[in-house]
Design a protein around this motif. Sequence first.
Motif, PDB file in Angstrom:
ATOM      1  N   LEU A   1       2.044   6.279  -7.096  1.00 40.17           N
ATOM      2  CA  LEU A   1       0.902   7.001  -7.657  1.00 40.17           C
ATOM      3  C   LEU A   1       1.056   8.501  -7.400  1.00 40.17           C
ATOM      4  O   LEU A   1       0.808   9.340  -8.275  1.00 40.17           O
ATOM      5  CB  LEU A   1      -0.404   6.489  -7.046  1.00 40.17           C
ATOM      6  CG  LEU A   1      -1.629   6.674  -7.913  1.00 40.17           C
ATOM      7  CD1 LEU A   1      -1.479   5.855  -9.196  1.00 40.17           C
ATOM      8  CD2 LEU A   1      -2.876   6.245  -7.153  1.00 40.17           C
ATOM      9  N   GLY A   2       1.534   8.825  -6.195  1.00 38.11           N
ATOM     10  CA  GLY A   2       1.754  10.229  -5.840  1.00 38.11           C
ATOM     11  C   GLY A   2       2.755  10.881  -6.779  1.00 38.11           C
ATOM     12  O   GLY A   2       2.543  11.997  -7.266  1.00 38.11           O
TER      13      GLY A   2
ATOM     14  N   ASN B   1      -5.636  -2.601  -4.920  1.00 34.71           N
ATOM     15  CA  ASN B   1      -5.019  -1.341  -5.315  1.00 34.71           C
ATOM     16  C   ASN B   1      -5.139  -1.104  -6.818  1.00 34.71           C
ATOM     17  O   ASN B   1      -5.423   0.004  -7.266  1.00 34.71           O
ATOM     18  CB  ASN B   1      -3.549  -1.324  -4.910  1.00 34.71           C
ATOM     19  CG  ASN B   1      -3.368  -1.535  -3.425  1.00 34.71           C
ATOM     20  OD1 ASN B   1      -3.940  -2.477  -2.863  1.00 34.71           O
ATOM     21  ND2 ASN B   1      -2.633  -0.687  -2.775  1.00 34.71           N
TER      22      ASN B   1
ATOM     23  N   GLY C   1       0.820  -1.210   0.000  1.00 33.69           N
ATOM     24  CA  GLY C   1       0.000   0.000   0.000  1.00 33.69           C
ATOM     25  C   GLY C   1       0.849   1.252   0.000  1.00 33.69           C
ATOM     26  O   GLY C   1       0.571   2.221  -0.717  1.00 33.69           O
ATOM     27  N   PHE C   2       1.930   1.204   0.772  1.00 37.00           N
ATOM     28  CA  PHE C   2       2.816   2.356   0.845  1.00 37.00           C
ATOM     29  C   PHE C   2       3.491   2.613  -0.503  1.00 37.00           C
ATOM     30  O   PHE C   2       3.544   3.752  -0.990  1.00 37.00           O
ATOM     31  CB  PHE C   2       3.863   2.128   1.946  1.00 37.00           C
ATOM     32  CG  PHE C   2       4.811   3.273   2.106  1.00 37.00           C
ATOM     33  CD1 PHE C   2       4.397   4.450   2.717  1.00 37.00           C
ATOM     34  CD2 PHE C   2       6.112   3.197   1.638  1.00 37.00           C
ATOM     35  CE1 PHE C   2       5.263   5.515   2.866  1.00 37.00           C
ATOM     36  CE2 PHE C   2       6.983   4.262   1.776  1.00 37.00           C
ATOM     37  CZ  PHE C   2       6.560   5.425   2.394  1.00 37.00           C
TER      38      PHE C   2
ATOM     39  N   PHE D   1       2.410   1.729  -3.397  1.00 39.43           N
ATOM     40  CA  PHE D   1       1.351   2.145  -4.322  1.00 39.43           C
ATOM     41  C   PHE D   1       1.077   3.634  -4.193  1.00 39.43           C
ATOM     42  O   PHE D   1       1.050   4.391  -5.164  1.00 39.43           O
ATOM     43  CB  PHE D   1       0.086   1.331  -4.024  1.00 39.43           C
ATOM     44  CG  PHE D   1      -1.067   1.666  -4.919  1.00 39.43           C
ATOM     45  CD1 PHE D   1      -1.126   1.175  -6.217  1.00 39.43           C
ATOM     46  CD2 PHE D   1      -2.125   2.462  -4.455  1.00 39.43           C
ATOM     47  CE1 PHE D   1      -2.203   1.473  -7.036  1.00 39.43           C
ATOM     48  CE2 PHE D   1      -3.190   2.762  -5.270  1.00 39.43           C
ATOM     49  CZ  PHE D   1      -3.229   2.268  -6.569  1.00 39.43           C
ATOM     50  N   TRP D   2       0.952   4.056  -2.946  1.00 42.54           N
ATOM     51  CA  TRP D   2       0.654   5.446  -2.640  1.00 42.54           C
ATOM     52  C   TRP D   2       1.785   6.350  -3.138  1.00 42.54           C
ATOM     53  O   TRP D   2       1.571   7.395  -3.747  1.00 42.54           O
ATOM     54  CB  TRP D   2       0.467   5.552  -1.120  1.00 42.54           C
ATOM     55  CG  TRP D   2       0.195   6.934  -0.605  1.00 42.54           C
ATOM     56  CD1 TRP D   2      -0.830   7.739  -0.954  1.00 42.54           C
ATOM     57  CD2 TRP D   2       0.975   7.641   0.361  1.00 42.54           C
ATOM     58  NE1 TRP D   2      -0.765   8.923  -0.266  1.00 42.54           N
ATOM     59  CE2 TRP D   2       0.341   8.871   0.559  1.00 42.54           C
ATOM     60  CE3 TRP D   2       2.129   7.342   1.088  1.00 42.54           C
ATOM     61  CZ2 TRP D   2       0.831   9.829   1.454  1.00 42.54           C
ATOM     62  CZ3 TRP D   2       2.608   8.284   1.985  1.00 42.54           C
ATOM     63  CH2 TRP D   2       1.975   9.515   2.147  1.00 42.54           C
ATOM     64  N   ASN D   3       3.038   5.911  -2.909  1.00 38.34           N
ATOM     65  CA  ASN D   3       4.212   6.665  -3.323  1.00 38.34           C
ATOM     66  C   ASN D   3       4.300   6.815  -4.831  1.00 38.34           C
ATOM     67  O   ASN D   3       4.469   7.913  -5.360  1.00 38.34           O
ATOM     68  CB  ASN D   3       5.469   5.924  -2.859  1.00 38.34           C
ATOM     69  CG  ASN D   3       6.076   6.609  -1.668  1.00 38.34           C
ATOM     70  OD1 ASN D   3       5.909   7.817  -1.505  1.00 38.34           O
ATOM     71  ND2 ASN D   3       6.751   5.869  -0.829  1.00 38.34           N
TER      72      ASN D   3
END
Lengths: 255, 328
Positions: free
Chosen positions: A40-41, A133, A33-34, A36-38
Motif C-alpha cells: 500500500l505504501g 486489511n 500486515g507487513f 499490506f503496509w508495504n
Amino acid sequence: MRNVWIICRKELRSYFVSPVAYILLAMFAVIFGFFFWNILGYFVFRGMESQMRGQMMPMNVNEEVIRPLLSNVSVIGLFLIPMITMRLFAEEKRTGTIELLATSPVSDVEVILGKWLSAMVLYASMLLLTAINFLFIFRYGHPDWKPLVIGYLGLLLQAGALLAIGTFISTLTKNQIIAGAATFGVCLLLWVLEWVSGYETATWARVLSYMSVITHFESFAKGLLDAKDAIFYVTLIFFGLFLTARSMESLRWRS
Amino acid sequence: MITVTDLTKRYARHTAVDHISFEVHKGQIVGFLGPNGAGKTTTMRMLTCFLPPTSGNATVAGFDVLEQSFEVKKRIGYLPETPPLYPEMRTAEYLQFVGSLKGLAKAELAKRVDYVCERCAILDVKDKLLGKLSKGYRQRVGLAQAIIHNPDVLILDEPTSGLDPKQINETRELIKSLAGDHTILLSTHILPEVEQTCEQVIIINKGKLVATDSVSNLQNRARGAESLLVEVGARNGLMDPLKVQSSLELVPGVSRVHLKNKLDNRSIFEVESRKGLVRGDLARAVVEAGWDLNELRPTAVSLEEIFLQLTGEPAAAPAEEAVPAGVK
C-alpha cells in the motif's frame, strides 16, 4: 458424514485449545500486515510521484494492490501449511490414539476427510484475518470485489491441495518434526518448479512448470476463474487424500 | 462370543501368532496369559480389527473381523496397552467424543458419559485435562471409553500394567464388576491376576497356544499329583536328615523327596506324590521310625508353576533349596 464432522470438530478443538492455532494466526496476521503496509505504501508513493511529474498514469487498485497481495498470501501459505498438517496423523501414531480411531466404527476415508477439513477451516480462518486489511481498501478506494472473491477461491483451492499432501506426509511418520520438514520441502519444491519456465521452453520445462502450484495461481490472482487451473488443484486434492487413504491402509498391513 | 480358528499373523521375519484357536463364551471373563512378546497384543489387535490376520479367521459376536469389521467394531470396547487419550482434551469431552465416534445418539450420550464416569469412579476428574491425570486415572478413563457404548465384548490389553498395588486392586474389582454385562478378554503376564479375576485362561507362548482351560481345572491338573510339606522332628537330640529322606522315599507312591530346610533338630521336606492315601503312609513311616511328625500339609501348586511347566521354562530355584553345608 456425521463421522467426518465428529473428527473435524475434535481436530479443531485440538488446534484451538493448544497454542498452535493462535501462533499460526498471529504469525500470519503480522506477516500479512507487513506485506499490506508495504504494498500500500508503494502504491501511495507511486501515486504521489506521478502526480508530482504531472503525468496522470492510470492506476488500478485491483492490479497493483490486491493482486500482489494475494500472491503473497499464497507464498506465506506455503510456509505455514506444514505447521498445520504435521501433527494430524503423526501425533496420533505417537500417542497410540490411532488405535482408537482404527477400532471405532468409522472408515479411514471419514477420518481423513475430517482431519483435512479441519486443516482447511484453520487455513480459512487465517484468510479471514486478511479480510480486515482488505476492508480498509474498500473503505478508501473502489476496487472491484469479484476478482478478490476469485482470488480467495484460488487460495483455498491451492491450500487444499497442499494440505492434502501434508496430511499424506503426516501418515508416514510418528515424528511431527519430520512430517513438518518433509511437507515444507515438498511445498517448496512445488513452488520453485515454476522457475524453469524462466529460461527454458522445452517440453520437459513446460511439464515441470505446469506441475508447480504457483503457475496455476496466476489466473486466480488476476481474478480469472480458469477451469483448467481449478481442476488442477482439485485433482491434487484428490490425489493427496487418495495417497493418505492408501497409506492408512498399508499402516495396518505393515505394523 | 469370540471364536478364533487357526488365526495366524506372519511378519516378514517372524510369526507373531501361529495357528491359535480358542473360544470365549458369553458373559465369561477370560485371561489371556503369556510372557512378554508371546503374541497377546497382536492377537487382540486382530480381534479388534486393527490388524488383519495373515490366515485363519476370527469372529466376534458372530461377525467376521475381516469381512464385517464395521459390525465387529460397533460391538467391541478396546483398551490398548497405553490408554488412547488425547492430552489436550478434558475427561467428559473425551468420553463424549469417543461415544459419538462409536455411534451413540446425542440424547443418549450425556447419560452414558455420566454412567461410565460413575462406574469407573472418575467423576472427580470429569473436567480435568487428560494430560494432567495420574496413571491410575488414565487407566480408568481408558476403561470408561471402552465401555461407553455398552459393547458386548471388552478387550483389555494389560489393564493393570504400571499401576501401584492399590490401583491394581481397584482396577481388578472394576473389571470383575463389569463381567456381568460384557464378555471380557483381558491379557496379562501377571499370574495372580488371572487367578483372582478370571474364570477361564488361555495361555500362549511364542505365538503358539499352550493351554486353554478353566482356572480351577488348570490348578488341579498340575502334574496330576500333589505336593506335600513334611516337617520331621527328633525329640532326643540330633537326627540325620538324609536318613529321614531315604525312608520317606521308600513310602509307596512317593516320587520325589526334597530336603527343603534343615534346622537343629527338625527338617522340612517337600514330598511329591501321587494323589491318594500317601499322606497316611507318610505319617506312619515317620512315627514308626521313632521321629516326630510336626507338620504335614499339602501345598497348592500355584498357577505360576503350571505356567512355567507349560511354557517350558525352567522354574527358578528358590534360594532356600540350597542344602546347608553342614548336612554333608
